[in-house]
Design an enzyme around this catalytic site. Structure first.
Site, PDB file in Angstrom:
ATOM      1  N   HIS A  15       0.863  -1.192   0.000  1.00 19.51           N
ATOM      2  CA  HIS A  15       0.000   0.000   0.000  1.00 19.51           C
ATOM      3  C   HIS A  15       0.899   1.242   0.000  1.00 19.51           C
ATOM      4  O   HIS A  15       1.972   1.239   0.605  1.00 19.51           O
ATOM      5  CB  HIS A  15      -0.909  -0.020   1.229  1.00 19.51           C
ATOM      6  CG  HIS A  15      -1.983   1.013   1.163  1.00 19.51           C
ATOM      7  ND1 HIS A  15      -1.731   2.338   1.433  1.00 19.51           N
ATOM      8  CD2 HIS A  15      -3.297   0.927   0.832  1.00 19.51           C
ATOM      9  CE1 HIS A  15      -2.853   3.023   1.268  1.00 19.51           C
ATOM     10  NE2 HIS A  15      -3.817   2.195   0.904  1.00 19.51           N
ATOM     11  N   GLU A  28      -4.028   2.076  -7.468  1.00 16.24           N
ATOM     12  CA  GLU A  28      -4.401   3.103  -6.494  1.00 16.24           C
ATOM     13  C   GLU A  28      -3.648   4.411  -6.769  1.00 16.24           C
ATOM     14  O   GLU A  28      -2.538   4.609  -6.257  1.00 16.24           O
ATOM     15  CB  GLU A  28      -4.058   2.626  -5.081  1.00 16.24           C
ATOM     16  CG  GLU A  28      -4.868   1.425  -4.633  1.00 16.24           C
ATOM     17  CD  GLU A  28      -5.252   1.569  -3.170  1.00 16.24           C
ATOM     18  OE1 GLU A  28      -6.439   1.491  -2.874  1.00 16.24           O
ATOM     19  OE2 GLU A  28      -4.364   1.771  -2.334  1.00 16.24           O
TER      20      GLU A  28
HETATM   21  P1  PGA Z   1      -9.811   5.579   0.503  1.00 14.98           P
HETATM   22  O1  PGA Z   1      -8.528   4.662   0.689  1.00 14.98           O
HETATM   23  O2  PGA Z   1     -10.918   4.698   0.030  1.00 14.98           O
HETATM   24  O3  PGA Z   1     -10.065   6.133   1.877  1.00 14.98           O
HETATM   25  O4  PGA Z   1      -9.457   6.628  -0.489  1.00 14.98           O
HETATM   26  C1  PGA Z   1      -8.204   3.707  -0.264  1.00 14.98           C
HETATM   27  C2  PGA Z   1      -6.953   3.005   0.101  1.00 14.98           C
HETATM   28  O5  PGA Z   1      -6.109   3.595   0.799  1.00 14.98           O
HETATM   29  O6  PGA Z   1      -6.760   1.851  -0.276  1.00 14.98           O
END
Ligand code: PGA
Length: 229
Positions: free
Chosen positions: A96, A153
């Site tokens: 992440h 992401e």
């Molecule tokens: P969020 O986070 O949905 O709060 O934008 C997504 C993530 O960090 O995977």
């Protein structure tokens, strides 16, 4: 029941990050009544995985982890290994952007985590972002791609309330599949809510979503899961 796209089982992953005390975590699962044909995974903080697994029994939701050790068992203080989690969880998030940023994880470390997960029958959800795609995927073998999930992401979309456009997410999913394999499952993460989840899940090359903020509240999470029924 009709699926979002004929025959496509979505992966709906909630990432609680470092939120909730144990009572709040229990409350979430006490109120959990969701039914869906899709695969729902909630990733709580590590100490809650085991007690919540028992709470989640029979509730159409699996537990996942947010991270694991890049090493096998050994003298690595504080580290939780894939082999310890084997049988307890089916999915683990690795790489992440918060782990890469605050814990200085390199692409190689992330790949080691993913490989150990695979060896222990846990599917890694490998998080990537556009500018670094090639290097973030460089430490994997072609045979590993079909067995893992890649979460696209975009940094600017995480926790900002400003999701990527579905059009751009679809283009990135195609690109990720080109770089990996047609069998790689690609999910989108970044400011997904019950209002926009369908627009991502309807895309041909997107197989689900990775959700942070909107996975914390049982009511919001229920709306989100229901939105793609
Ligand atoms: P969020 O986070 O949905 O709060 O934008 C997504 C993530 O960090 O995977």
């Amino acid at each position: 029941m009709q699926m979002t796209q004929a025959g496509k089982q979505l992966l709906l992953v909630g990432n609680w990050k470092s939120h909730k005390n144990i009572d709040e975590a229990f409350d979430f699962f006490d109120g959990y009544r969701l039914r869906t044909e899709h695969k729902v995974i909630v990733c709580p903080p590590m100490p809650y995985v085991m007690p919540l697994k028992q709470k989640a029994e029979g509730k159409n939701v699996d537990l996942g982890a947010q991270d694991l050790s890049p090493f096998e068992m050994g003298a690595y203080t504080g580290a939780v290994t894939a082999s310890m989690l084997k049988g307890m969880i089916k999915y683990v998030i690795v790489g992440h952007s918060e782990r890469r940023k605050y814990f200085h994880e390199t692409n190689e470390v992330v790949a080691n985590k993913a490989k150990l997960a695979l060896e222990n029958e846990i599917t890694p959800i490998v998080c990537v972002d556009e500018p670094y795609l090639e290097s973030q995927l460089a430490f994997f073998e072609p045979a590993e791609f079909g067995k893992m999930v890649v979460a696209y992401e975009p940094l600017a979309a995480i926790g900002s309330g400003k999701p990527d456009s579905p059009d751009s997410a679809e283009k990135m999913a195609v690109r990720i599949k080109q770089l990996t394999s047609d069998d790689t499952k690609v999910i989108y993460g970044g400011s997904v809510t019950h209002e926009n989840v369908r627009s991502f899940c309807e895309l041909k090359n997107i197989d689900g979503v990775l959700v942070g903020g909107a996975s914390l509240d049982i009511n919001e999470w229920s709306l989100l899961v229901d939105a793609v029924k």
